[in-house]
Write an enzyme that holds these catalytic residues in place. Structure first.
Site, PDB file in Angstrom:
ATOM      1  N   LYS A 174      53.913 -12.479 -56.405  1.00 25.94           N
ATOM      2  CA  LYS A 174      55.172 -12.214 -57.113  1.00 25.94           C
ATOM      3  C   LYS A 174      54.842 -11.251 -58.258  1.00 25.94           C
ATOM      4  O   LYS A 174      54.343 -11.655 -59.306  1.00 25.94           O
ATOM      5  CB  LYS A 174      55.737 -13.536 -57.656  1.00 25.94           C
ATOM      6  CG  LYS A 174      57.234 -13.571 -57.849  1.00 25.94           C
ATOM      7  CD  LYS A 174      57.782 -12.588 -58.844  1.00 25.94           C
ATOM      8  CE  LYS A 174      57.496 -12.990 -60.271  1.00 25.94           C
ATOM      9  NZ  LYS A 174      57.955 -11.929 -61.237  1.00 25.94           N
ATOM     10  N   GLU A 248      45.193 -15.668 -67.351  1.00 22.60           N
ATOM     11  CA  GLU A 248      44.715 -14.525 -68.136  1.00 22.60           C
ATOM     12  C   GLU A 248      45.883 -14.113 -69.027  1.00 22.60           C
ATOM     13  O   GLU A 248      46.873 -13.574 -68.535  1.00 22.60           O
ATOM     14  CB  GLU A 248      44.340 -13.346 -67.223  1.00 22.60           C
ATOM     15  CG  GLU A 248      43.128 -13.567 -66.357  1.00 22.60           C
ATOM     16  CD  GLU A 248      41.836 -13.635 -67.134  1.00 22.60           C
ATOM     17  OE1 GLU A 248      41.778 -13.116 -68.269  1.00 22.60           O
ATOM     18  OE2 GLU A 248      40.889 -14.238 -66.611  1.00 22.60           O
ATOM     19  N   CYS A 282      46.048  -5.726 -72.416  1.00 22.48           N
ATOM     20  CA  CYS A 282      45.595  -6.979 -73.027  1.00 22.48           C
ATOM     21  C   CYS A 282      44.338  -6.720 -73.841  1.00 22.48           C
ATOM     22  O   CYS A 282      44.016  -7.477 -74.745  1.00 22.48           O
ATOM     23  CB  CYS A 282      45.352  -8.026 -71.960  1.00 22.48           C
ATOM     24  SG  CYS A 282      44.296  -7.443 -70.645  1.00 22.48           S
ATOM     25  N   GLU A 383      50.355 -10.901 -80.832  1.00 17.06           N
ATOM     26  CA  GLU A 383      50.251  -9.738 -79.947  1.00 17.06           C
ATOM     27  C   GLU A 383      51.579  -8.975 -79.962  1.00 17.06           C
ATOM     28  O   GLU A 383      52.627  -9.526 -79.647  1.00 17.06           O
ATOM     29  CB  GLU A 383      49.947 -10.208 -78.515  1.00 17.06           C
ATOM     30  CG  GLU A 383      49.683  -9.063 -77.573  1.00 17.06           C
ATOM     31  CD  GLU A 383      49.476  -9.519 -76.137  1.00 17.06           C
ATOM     32  OE1 GLU A 383      50.347 -10.254 -75.604  1.00 17.06           O
ATOM     33  OE2 GLU A 383      48.461  -9.145 -75.541  1.00 17.06           O
TER      34      GLU A 383
HETATM   35  P1  NAD Z   1      55.219 -12.119 -68.841  1.00 18.24           P
HETATM   36  O1  NAD Z   1      54.519 -13.387 -69.223  1.00 18.24           O
HETATM   37  O2  NAD Z   1      56.572 -11.899 -69.380  1.00 18.24           O
HETATM   38  O3  NAD Z   1      55.367 -12.025 -67.243  1.00 18.24           O
HETATM   39  C1  NAD Z   1      54.264 -12.049 -66.378  1.00 18.24           C
HETATM   40  C2  NAD Z   1      54.731 -12.452 -64.990  1.00 18.24           C
HETATM   41  O4  NAD Z   1      55.185 -13.806 -65.007  1.00 18.24           O
HETATM   42  C3  NAD Z   1      55.905 -11.633 -64.453  1.00 18.24           C
HETATM   43  O5  NAD Z   1      55.725 -11.431 -63.078  1.00 18.24           O
HETATM   44  C4  NAD Z   1      57.090 -12.555 -64.733  1.00 18.24           C
HETATM   45  O6  NAD Z   1      58.204 -12.293 -63.899  1.00 18.24           O
HETATM   46  C5  NAD Z   1      56.490 -13.905 -64.457  1.00 18.24           C
HETATM   47  N1  NAD Z   1      57.127 -15.047 -65.114  1.00 18.24           N
HETATM   48  C6  NAD Z   1      57.813 -15.063 -66.289  1.00 18.24           C
HETATM   49  N2  NAD Z   1      58.250 -16.305 -66.557  1.00 18.24           N
HETATM   50  C7  NAD Z   1      57.797 -17.110 -65.557  1.00 18.24           C
HETATM   51  C8  NAD Z   1      57.878 -18.514 -65.293  1.00 18.24           C
HETATM   52  N3  NAD Z   1      58.504 -19.352 -66.127  1.00 18.24           N
HETATM   53  N4  NAD Z   1      57.276 -19.002 -64.190  1.00 18.24           N
HETATM   54  C9  NAD Z   1      56.586 -18.180 -63.364  1.00 18.24           C
HETATM   55  N5  NAD Z   1      56.502 -16.841 -63.542  1.00 18.24           N
HETATM   56  C10 NAD Z   1      57.091 -16.311 -64.639  1.00 18.24           C
HETATM   57  O7  NAD Z   1      54.223 -10.931 -69.236  1.00 18.24           O
HETATM   58  P2  NAD Z   1      54.432  -9.351 -69.079  1.00 18.24           P
HETATM   59  O8  NAD Z   1      55.340  -8.884 -70.148  1.00 18.24           O
HETATM   60  O9  NAD Z   1      54.729  -9.012 -67.681  1.00 18.24           O
HETATM   61  O10 NAD Z   1      52.937  -8.828 -69.379  1.00 18.24           O
HETATM   62  C11 NAD Z   1      52.427  -8.636 -70.652  1.00 18.24           C
HETATM   63  C12 NAD Z   1      51.476  -9.771 -71.029  1.00 18.24           C
HETATM   64  O11 NAD Z   1      50.418  -9.848 -70.075  1.00 18.24           O
HETATM   65  C13 NAD Z   1      50.794  -9.517 -72.353  1.00 18.24           C
HETATM   66  O12 NAD Z   1      50.782 -10.707 -73.105  1.00 18.24           O
HETATM   67  C14 NAD Z   1      49.379  -9.129 -71.955  1.00 18.24           C
HETATM   68  O13 NAD Z   1      48.403  -9.361 -72.932  1.00 18.24           O
HETATM   69  C15 NAD Z   1      49.168  -9.953 -70.747  1.00 18.24           C
HETATM   70  N6  NAD Z   1      48.075  -9.418 -69.929  1.00 18.24           N
HETATM   71  C16 NAD Z   1      46.897 -10.098 -69.899  1.00 18.24           C
HETATM   72  C17 NAD Z   1      45.819  -9.614 -69.168  1.00 18.24           C
HETATM   73  C18 NAD Z   1      44.513 -10.370 -69.109  1.00 18.24           C
HETATM   74  O14 NAD Z   1      43.766 -10.134 -68.176  1.00 18.24           O
HETATM   75  N7  NAD Z   1      44.206 -11.244 -70.063  1.00 18.24           N
HETATM   76  C19 NAD Z   1      45.964  -8.418 -68.467  1.00 18.24           C
HETATM   77  C20 NAD Z   1      47.171  -7.738 -68.521  1.00 18.24           C
HETATM   78  C21 NAD Z   1      48.227  -8.261 -69.255  1.00 18.24           C
END
Ligand code: NAD
Length: 492
Positions: A174, A248, A282, A383
Site C-alpha cells: 500500500k 521506520e 528521514c 520533525e
Molecule cells: P505518513 O505516516 O503520513 O504515511 C505513511 C504511510 O502510512 C502512507 O502510505 C499512509 O497512507 C499510511 N497510513 C497513514 N495512516 C495510516 C494508518 N492509520 N494505518 C495504516 N496506514 C496508514 O508519512 P508520510 O507523510 O507519507 O512520510 C513522511 C514520514 O516518513 C516522515 O516522518 C519521515 O521521517 C518518515 N520516513 C522515515 C524513513 C525511515 O527509514 N526512517 C524513511 C522515509 C520517510
C-alpha cells in the site's frame, strides 16, 4: 504516462470494488498526473486473500529460484531507469538527479536481496547429546503488509518487498497516495519479471486503506515506514493483536561542526543534507550544532548558500531544489515558522512560501535557517520535514553530543572534526542508529543496516544482513539419530 492505473491483485489489474478514485497532481506544477483507486475494505481483503493463497506455493519455491525473479526485476529497473526517475520527479518533486539516486538505490537493494537467495545462512552447532544434530534455519512470516511514504517512492518499497520476497513471504503493498505512479511502475516490473500471481499485490489508497490492511487478521507482519504518530498507532494495534512489526519513522538529525573542522567540507555537507529533497528525507540534517568560535561565520556562509539555491521544477536541469510534496506539508512548515518565532528563534533566511518565477502553481518553500535556537525548542525537537534547519551553538564536543542525543528520534548524526580522538569519542557517545564522520547525514548504502534508535523505530533495521531478521524468523531444528530417548539437561 500509461494508465489506466488499477490495483494489482492475484496477477490481474483490477478496478476497485469501492468504485472510489483519487487524483495525484505534480507538486511543481499542479497538473494532474493520473487517477488511482481509493481502495476499500473489500479490495484489501481480496489482495490479502491472494497473498495468503500464493504463500502456500511461494514459501516452498527454492530461495535461489525466488531470487531469479528479483534479478530479472533489477535488470528491468536498470533498463528503465531514466523513465522511472522522471516519474519520481513528476509525482513527488525531487530533482531528477536525486530521483535517479532513488531508482539506483532500488536497483542496488534488489540485487543485494537477490544475492541472499543463495546465502541466507543459518547456523549449525554441536549438540550437548551424542548422535544428535542441531541447526537453525530462517522461515518466512507469511503475508507482509508493506506500507510506505512518498519521499523515496521506489527505494523504500524495494527495501521492503525484495527482502520480504527472497525470504519467502508474500506481500500486499500500500503505497502513499502522494507517490502512486512509482508503485504502479514497480508492479509492472514484477509482472514482466515473471513473479507468480498473488506473490505481490498492490492496493492504492490513503490512510484508511492502510488501516484496513494492518487490521486484516491474515496479515502476519506489518512493515511500515512513515511518521511517528502513525507508526505508534500501528504499533499499538500490532501489540494488542500479536502481529510482527517493523517500523521506520522520523528523524531530527544533526551535523556537529567542531572548530577544528574543514569548514568548506562541512558547508557542502550541511547544504546537501539540509536542503536535498527539500529537506524531506528521514535523514535530513534539521539541526546544525556548531562550536561557538566558528558559529557566526558558518551561519553567514550557510545563509548565503541557502539563499542562492535555485527553486523550480525538478525536471529542469538548472533546479537545485524542488517543491515540497503537497499543500498540508506546506502548511505544516509554515506553522513551524510561527512556532519558532514565538519561542524566540530568529529567521536568518527564508521563512515563507516561495512565489514568482513560475513557482506559483507549485508547493515551493524558501530554504530556511533558524538561528538563536535553544536545544529544547520545538523547532529543535520535532520533525518539520521541509527545507528548514536550525543553528544551535555548542561549547565543546561533550556539549554537542549531549544536545545531539537529547531528541525523541535517533536516526543519523554526523560530525566534522580533524581530530581523530574527538571523532572516536563522538562515535562512542552518539546514540543514533547511523553515524558519519566528515560526511553529511545523507548517504546510506544498501548493504549496511538502516534504522534508528528511540522514536525512529522499534529496534528492527532495514537493509544489510539485519533486514533478514525483520522479514524472517528463526526455526531451531534438532535431529536425534541415536534411536533412543535422550534428555537434554538431564542425561549428562
Ligand atoms: P505518513 O505516516 O503520513 O504515511 C505513511 C504511510 O502510512 C502512507 O502510505 C499512509 O497512507 C499510511 N497510513 C497513514 N495512516 C495510516 C494508518 N492509520 N494505518 C495504516 N496506514 C496508514 O508519512 P508520510 O507523510 O507519507 O512520510 C513522511 C514520514 O516518513 C516522515 O516522518 C519521515 O521521517 C518518515 N520516513 C522515515 C524513513 C525511515 O527509514 N526512517 C524513511 C522515509 C520517510
Amino acid at each position: 504516462m500509461a494508465g489506466p492505473y488499477l490495483n494489482y491483485i492475484n496477477g490481474r489489474w483490477r478496478e476497485p470494488r469501492s468504485d472510489r478514485w483519487f487524483e495525484r497532481e505534480n507538486p511543481a506544477t499542479g497538473e494532474v498526473i493520473g487517477r488511482f483507486p481509493d481502495s476499500g475494505a473489500d479490495d484489501v481483503a481480496e489482495a490479502v486473500a491472494a497473498a495468503a493463497g500464493a504463500w502456500e506455493t511461494w514459501r516452498f519455491t527454492p530461495a535461489p529460484r525466488r531470487a531469479e525473479v528479483l534479478f530479472r526485476a533489477g535488470e528491468l529497473m536498470t533498463a528503465g531507469e531514466d523513465e522511472l526517475a522522471r516519474h519520481v520527479t513528476v509525482e513527488m518533486g525531487k530533482v531528477l538527479k536525486e530521483a535517479a539516486g532513488d531508482i539506483q538505490e532500488a536497483i542496488d537493494m534488489t540485487y543485494y536481496a537477490a544475492g541472499e537467495g543463495r546465502r541466507m545462512f543459518g547456523q549449525t552447532t554441536p549438540s550437548e547429546l551424542p548422535s544428535k544434530f542441531a541447526m537453525s534455519v530462517r522461515q518466512p512470516h507469511g503475508v507482509v503488509a508493506a506500507i510506505t511514504p512518498w519521499n523515496f517512492p521506489m527505494a523504500i518499497p524495494c527495501w521492503k518487498l525484495m527482502f520480504a520476497l527472497v525470504t519467502g513471504n508474500t506481500a500486499v503493498f500500500k503505497p502513499s497516495p502522494y507517490s502512486p505512479l512509482s508503485a504502479f511502475n514497480l508492479l509492472r516490473i514484477f509482472e514482466e519479471a515473471g513473479l507468480p500471481p498473488g506473490v505481490v499485490n498492490l492496493v492504492f489508497g490513503g490512510d484508511q486503506t492502510g488501516a484496513h490492511l494492518v487490521e486484516d487478521p491474515r496479515v502476519a507482519m506489518v512493515s511500515f515506514t512513515g511518521s511517528l504518530e502513525v507508526g505508534r498507532e500501528i504499533a499499538a494495534y500490532c501489540g494488542r493483536n500479536g502481529k510482527r512489526l517493523h517500523l521506520e519513522l522520523g528523524g531530527k538529525n544533526a551535523i556537529i561542526v567542531l572548530d577544528d573542522a574543514d569548514l568548506d567540507l562541512a558547508m557542502e555537507g550541511a547544504v546537501w543534507s539540509a536542503f536535498g529533497t527539500s529537506g524531506q528525507r528521514c535523514t535530513a540534517a534539521s539541526r546544525l550544532i556548531v562550536q561557538q568560535p566558528v558559529a557566526a561565520g558558518f551561519t553567514d556562509r550557510l545563509v548565503a548558500r541557502a539563499t542562492a539555491l535555485r527553486l523550480g521544477n525538478g525536471l529542469d536541469a538548472s533546479t537545485d531544489m524542488g517543491p515540497v510534496v503537497n499543500q498540508p506539508q506546506l502548511e505544516k512548515i509554515q506553522r513551524y515558522m510561527d512556532i519558532g518565532r514565538d519561542e524566540g528563534a530568529t529567521l536568518a533566511c527564508g521563512g515563507a512560501r516561495a512565489t514568482g518565477n513560475g513557482l506559483n502553481s507549485g508547493y515551493f518553500f524558501q530554504p530556511t535557517v533558524f538561528t538563536d535556537v535553544r536545544p529544547r525548542m520545538r523547532v529543535a525537537q520535532e520533525e518539520i520535514f521541509g527545507p528548514v534547519t536550525d543553528i544551535i551553538t555548542c561549547s565543546d564536543l561533550e556539549d554537542a553530543v549531549a544536545i545531539n542525543n537529547d531528541v525523541p528520534y535517533g536516526l543519523v548524526t554526523s560530525i566534522y572534526t580533524a581530530d581523530t580522538s574527538k571523532a572516536f569519542r563522538a562515535l562512542e557517545r552518539i546514540t543514533t542508529g547511523i553515524v558519519y564522520i566528515n560526511a553529511g547525514t545523507i548517504g546510506a548504502e544498501v548493504h549496511l543496516p538502516f534504522g534508528g534508535t528511540r522514536g525512529t523505530g522499534n529496534g528492527h533495521r532495514e537493509a544489510g544482513q539485519a533486514a533478514l531478521d525483520s522479514y524472517s524468523e528463526w526455526k531451531s531444528v534438532y535431529i536425534d539419530y541415536s534411536g533412543r530417548l535422550q534428555k537434554a539437561q538431564i542425561d549428562r
